[in-house]
Design an enzyme around this catalytic site. Structure first.
Site, PDB file in Angstrom:
ATOM      1  CG  PHE A  15      -2.683  -0.515   0.049  1.00 16.85           C
ATOM      2  CD1 PHE A  15      -3.434  -0.960   1.131  1.00 16.85           C
ATOM      3  CD2 PHE A  15      -2.808  -1.173  -1.168  1.00 16.85           C
ATOM      4  CE1 PHE A  15      -4.286  -2.048   0.998  1.00 16.85           C
ATOM      5  CE2 PHE A  15      -3.661  -2.251  -1.308  1.00 16.85           C
ATOM      6  CZ  PHE A  15      -4.393  -2.695  -0.223  1.00 16.85           C
ATOM      7  N   GLY A  44       2.916   8.744   6.422  1.00 20.68           N
ATOM      8  CA  GLY A  44       1.850   8.023   5.751  1.00 20.68           C
ATOM      9  C   GLY A  44       1.125   7.073   6.686  1.00 20.68           C
ATOM     10  CG  ASP A  63      13.060  10.245  -3.626  1.00 22.79           C
ATOM     11  OD1 ASP A  63      13.019   9.286  -4.432  1.00 22.79           O
ATOM     12  OD2 ASP A  63      12.420  11.298  -3.793  1.00 22.79           O
ATOM     13  CB  ILE A  87       1.117   2.172  -8.002  1.00 23.28           C
ATOM     14  CG1 ILE A  87       0.360   2.985  -6.949  1.00 23.28           C
ATOM     15  CG2 ILE A  87       2.372   1.562  -7.407  1.00 23.28           C
ATOM     16  CD1 ILE A  87      -0.153   2.146  -5.795  1.00 23.28           C
ATOM     17  CE1 TYR A 151       2.733   0.777 -11.567  1.00 22.91           C
ATOM     18  CE2 TYR A 151       1.065  -0.519 -12.701  1.00 22.91           C
ATOM     19  CZ  TYR A 151       1.926  -0.338 -11.623  1.00 22.91           C
ATOM     20  OH  TYR A 151       1.979  -1.274 -10.631  1.00 22.91           O
ATOM     21  CB  VAL A 191     -12.188  -0.408  -8.916  1.00 28.21           C
ATOM     22  CG1 VAL A 191     -11.731  -1.830  -8.604  1.00 28.21           C
ATOM     23  CG2 VAL A 191     -13.694  -0.373  -9.187  1.00 28.21           C
TER      24      VAL A 191
END
Length: 333
Positions: A15, A44, A63, A87, A151, A191
């Protein structure tokens, strides 16, 4: 490819990483972009970038958990932006070992590669989750670290490694600590895309977790600009420092849902889903940033208010080809 300066990005397929890749190219950089190795040769979100942008991007599969992959990535780079991480907080309850492997050991591998190559600048990515529920507001960089999830603990471990490499070896690292970034391409584990995605798919009864926590939401293009700011600022202003990136505003999840309904011109019925609730002591109830130090060091400031950013995010999710990439009917952890 041109002779433009080279920047390397881990987690470039994700993202924020894909938006940062675009921003770097727009600023005149070539980018060596690492996407996590997979047998599908999937890049992606990098696959959605324009041909003009991709002309300046070298995509490599690798990686961060593998030192060899990282060593190749950083070779010749003027700045390395380390964004690769696991994440999703709920999944960290199920698979904490994998978070340590990626977020701690992966960061160690990046630090070692940068040290070996003599890279002029490393921008390491932290998270506001390392602060835990705000003890004082707004949250400055002096706020205690209080990790309330595996996390957050794994990210704090990477942060401490970055600090230690600067102190021990003079590694030219700056840590950027973004607050809650949102925008086009974000996954459904967050969210805002969860709400917008459900509404765009025709739902009017929205299932969520706790509606009480407050967050400082920052539009992704502003986050990308913050990365660029600390990657290009004079070293004496940023190297060796941890800098918050946030808007200084906060909104509860419940009020956020109402604002999304307003932007989408839709009345929403919100239902609590117990599966989406964090363990009580693990929920971070309040986060709001003080980004004064970042602003003073680099001149950066956010360029979008929440309603503007939500409008652009809604526009993205209402595009059928984009919405088709998401599974809006399940709980994405």
């Amino acid at each position: 490819m041109t002779s433009a300066p080279l920047a390397a990005v881990t987690g470039a397929e994700g993202f924020i990483g894909s938006h940062l890749t675009e921003a770097l190219v727009a600023s005149g950089y070539r980018v060596r972009a690492m996407a996590q190795y997979n047998s599908f040769s999937s890049y992606g979100w990098l696959e959605t970038l324009s041909p003009e942008v991709l002309d300046q991007v070298e995509i490599v599969l690798g990686d961060v958990r593998d030192p060899g992959s990282v060593g190749h990535l950083v070779e010749g780079a003027e700045c390395v932006y380390h964004l690769a991480a696991l994440i999703a907080i709920p999944y960290s309850y199920r698979a904490p070992h994998s978070y340590v492997d990626t977020n701690v050991t992966g960061t160690l591998n990046v630090l070692e590669a940068v040290r070996a190559q003599g890279t002029p600048r490393l921008v390491h990515t932290s998270t506001s989750e390392t602060y835990g529920t705000a003890q004082t507001v707004p949250i400055t960089e002096d706020h205690p670290i209080n990790t309330q999830s595996p996390y957050a603990a794994s990210k704090a471990g990477g942060d401490r490694l970055a600090d230690s490499y600067h102190a021990s070896f003079g590694t030219p690292v700056v840590t950027l600590r973004p607050f809650n970034t949102y925008g086009p391409r974000q996954s459904m584990r967050a969210v805002i895309p969860t709400v917008i995605g459900q509404v765009a798919s025709g739902e009017r009864t929205i299932t969520l977790g706790d509606l009480r926590p407050t967050r400082d939401f920052m539009f992704v293009k502003d986050t990308a600009r913050a990365f660029l700011a600390v990657g290009t600022a004079p070293a004496d202003r940023v190297v060796g420092r941890t800098l918050n990136a946030g808007t200084g505003g906060e909104i509860s999840v419940g009020d956020l849902v109402a604002l999304i309904g307003k932007v989408m011109d839709t009345s929403l019925d919100v239902r609590e889903d117990a599966e989406r609730l964090r363990p009580a002591a693990s929920e971070v109830m309040r986060l709001v940033a003080d980004a004064t130090r970042l602003r003073e060091a680099t001149g950066w400031s956010p360029g979008h208010d929440l309603e503007q950013g939500l409008a652009q995010t809604v526009e993205f999710f209402r595009e059928p080809a984009n919405l088709a990439r998401y599974k809006t009917g399940i709980y994405n952890i």
